[in-house]
Design an enzyme around this catalytic site. Structure first.
Site, PDB file in Angstrom:
ATOM      1  N   GLU A 128       0.837  -1.204   0.000  1.00 45.30           N
ATOM      2  CA  GLU A 128       0.000   0.000   0.000  1.00 45.30           C
ATOM      3  C   GLU A 128       0.874   1.257   0.000  1.00 45.30           C
ATOM      4  O   GLU A 128       0.557   2.247  -0.674  1.00 45.30           O
ATOM      5  CB  GLU A 128      -0.917  -0.029   1.232  1.00 45.30           C
ATOM      6  CG  GLU A 128      -1.850   1.152   1.385  1.00 45.30           C
ATOM      7  CD  GLU A 128      -3.005   1.147   0.394  1.00 45.30           C
ATOM      8  OE1 GLU A 128      -2.743   1.074  -0.797  1.00 45.30           O
ATOM      9  OE2 GLU A 128      -4.148   1.239   0.843  1.00 45.30           O
ATOM     10  N   THR A 181      -4.416   9.114  -4.812  1.00 43.63           N
ATOM     11  CA  THR A 181      -4.448   9.257  -3.354  1.00 43.63           C
ATOM     12  C   THR A 181      -3.417  10.286  -2.903  1.00 43.63           C
ATOM     13  O   THR A 181      -3.695  11.116  -2.027  1.00 43.63           O
ATOM     14  CB  THR A 181      -4.189   7.896  -2.670  1.00 43.63           C
ATOM     15  OG1 THR A 181      -5.234   7.017  -3.075  1.00 43.63           O
ATOM     16  CG2 THR A 181      -4.187   8.004  -1.157  1.00 43.63           C
TER      17      THR A 181
HETATM   18  N1  HSE Z   1      -7.341   6.996   4.290  1.00 34.17           N
HETATM   19  C1  HSE Z   1      -6.808   7.089   2.974  1.00 34.17           C
HETATM   20  C2  HSE Z   1      -7.046   8.484   2.440  1.00 34.17           C
HETATM   21  C3  HSE Z   1      -7.497   6.084   2.096  1.00 34.17           C
HETATM   22  O1  HSE Z   1      -8.190   8.954   2.557  1.00 34.17           O
HETATM   23  O2  HSE Z   1      -6.122   9.119   1.961  1.00 34.17           O
HETATM   24  C4  HSE Z   1      -7.085   6.145   0.648  1.00 34.17           C
HETATM   25  O3  HSE Z   1      -6.219   5.114   0.339  1.00 34.17           O
END
Ligand code: HSE
Length: 306
Positions: A128, A181
């Protein structure tokens, strides 16, 4: 057992108020992966279907997490990975997590489960991190544990499994645009006003209590995000209309799925979730953006052998 085929589910991270800590697992959306044990040591990605992703092990999230596992265990064999990608990368429903978690979960099964689910989560987080630039487990944890999860801490890793109310359904609209992201994280402020923090942690606590007590009214009230949504919603066309129309159609709450662009709505009962799907469709039918809509029960099992 020398070969395994698995369903690796999509997930919704954040769940409005729980940025980087809350997540839940989906039932009807997910990737398929085939993992084979080989005599030759190491990890090799032999097939990727669906989307264009790197074959080089060190550049592929499934490869990187698998490398972390074999580095820790040093098994007397290797593994080949086939990825049948159904979750579009950058869609906001845990595409990279499904790959990162799927490979290590399947390898652990093939090796007769030397690691527990928290340890597997740790390996998957390495994959990840390759995708998003930082280690977070709010998609990986629900993909591996199923249901709703809360990441109490990353170091040491502590995942709490939360109960899933029986009648809870999710509707997801996925506008066919990509939001990275890393980009969606970069636009967030580094500090937040104390009043917003107070509202947010009151909502997280209330949401957790609502899940434990099957309190749908409280759940609805708690599905508010005053910290992240005001910034990220600007990246998603028609976010506010989707939210308003979904609530009118009966949704308990609506929010950005992970870092977007997908938007999720939680509803009590499948019938309401389908009405919400229709309302979302109507909003996006007036735009030129292509989209997909899914209705799913919350998946309490997580990964499964198929
Ligand atoms: N918690 C993360 C974000 C999830 O909102 O950036 C996305 O992978």
């Amino acid at each position: 057992m020398n070969q395994i085929k698995i369903f690796s589910p999509a997930t919704v991270a954040n769940v409005s108020c729980g940025f980087d800590v809350l997540g839940f697992c989906l039932d009807t959306i997910g990737d398929e992966m085939v993992i084979k044990k080989t005599l030759k040591k190491g990890i090799k990605i032999t097939k990727i279907e669906g989307y264009n992703l790197p074959f080089k092990t060190e550049e592929n999230v499934a490869g990187v997490s698998a490398l972390a596992l074999i580095e820790a265990l040093k098994p007397d064999c290797g593994f080949e990975i086939e990825i049948y990608k159904k979750i579009k990368p950058g869609s906001g429903v845990g595409s990279s997590s499904a790959s990162a978690a799927g490979s290590v979960w399947a390898i652990n099964e093939l090796l007769n489960k030397p690691f527990n689910t928290t340890e597997i989560t740790n390996f998957a987080m390495k994959g990840e991190a390759l995708a998003s630039g930082c280690e977070h487990a709010d998609n990986i944890a629900p993909a591996l544990f199923g249901g709703f999860t809360l990441v109490k801490s990353i170091s040491p890793l502590n995942i709490l499994q939360l109960p899933t109310p029986e009648d809870l359904y999710v509707t997801i609209i996925h506008p066919q645009i990509e939001i990275k992201t890393s980009q969606a994280r970069a636009i967030l402020p580094k500090e937040i006003p104390l009043q917003n923090a107070i509202t947010q942690w009151a909502n997280v606590g209330s949401l957790v209590h609502a899940l434990h007590t099957n309190n749908y009214n409280l759940l609805s009230d708690a599905l508010q995000d005053v910290v992240v949504e005001p910034y990220r919603s600007q990246l998603i066309p028609n976010f506010n209309s989707i939210k308003t129309q979904s609530i009118i159609a009966g949704a308990l709450g609506v929010g950005i799925s992970g870092s977007g662009p997908s938007i999720f709505a939680l509803s009590k009962g499948e019938e309401t979730a389908n009405k919400v799907a229709k309302a979302m469709k109507k909003v996006y039918s007036n735009t030129t953006i292509n989209f997909e809509i899914y209705v799913s029960k919350i998946n309490k099992q997580g990964m499964k052998i198929i």
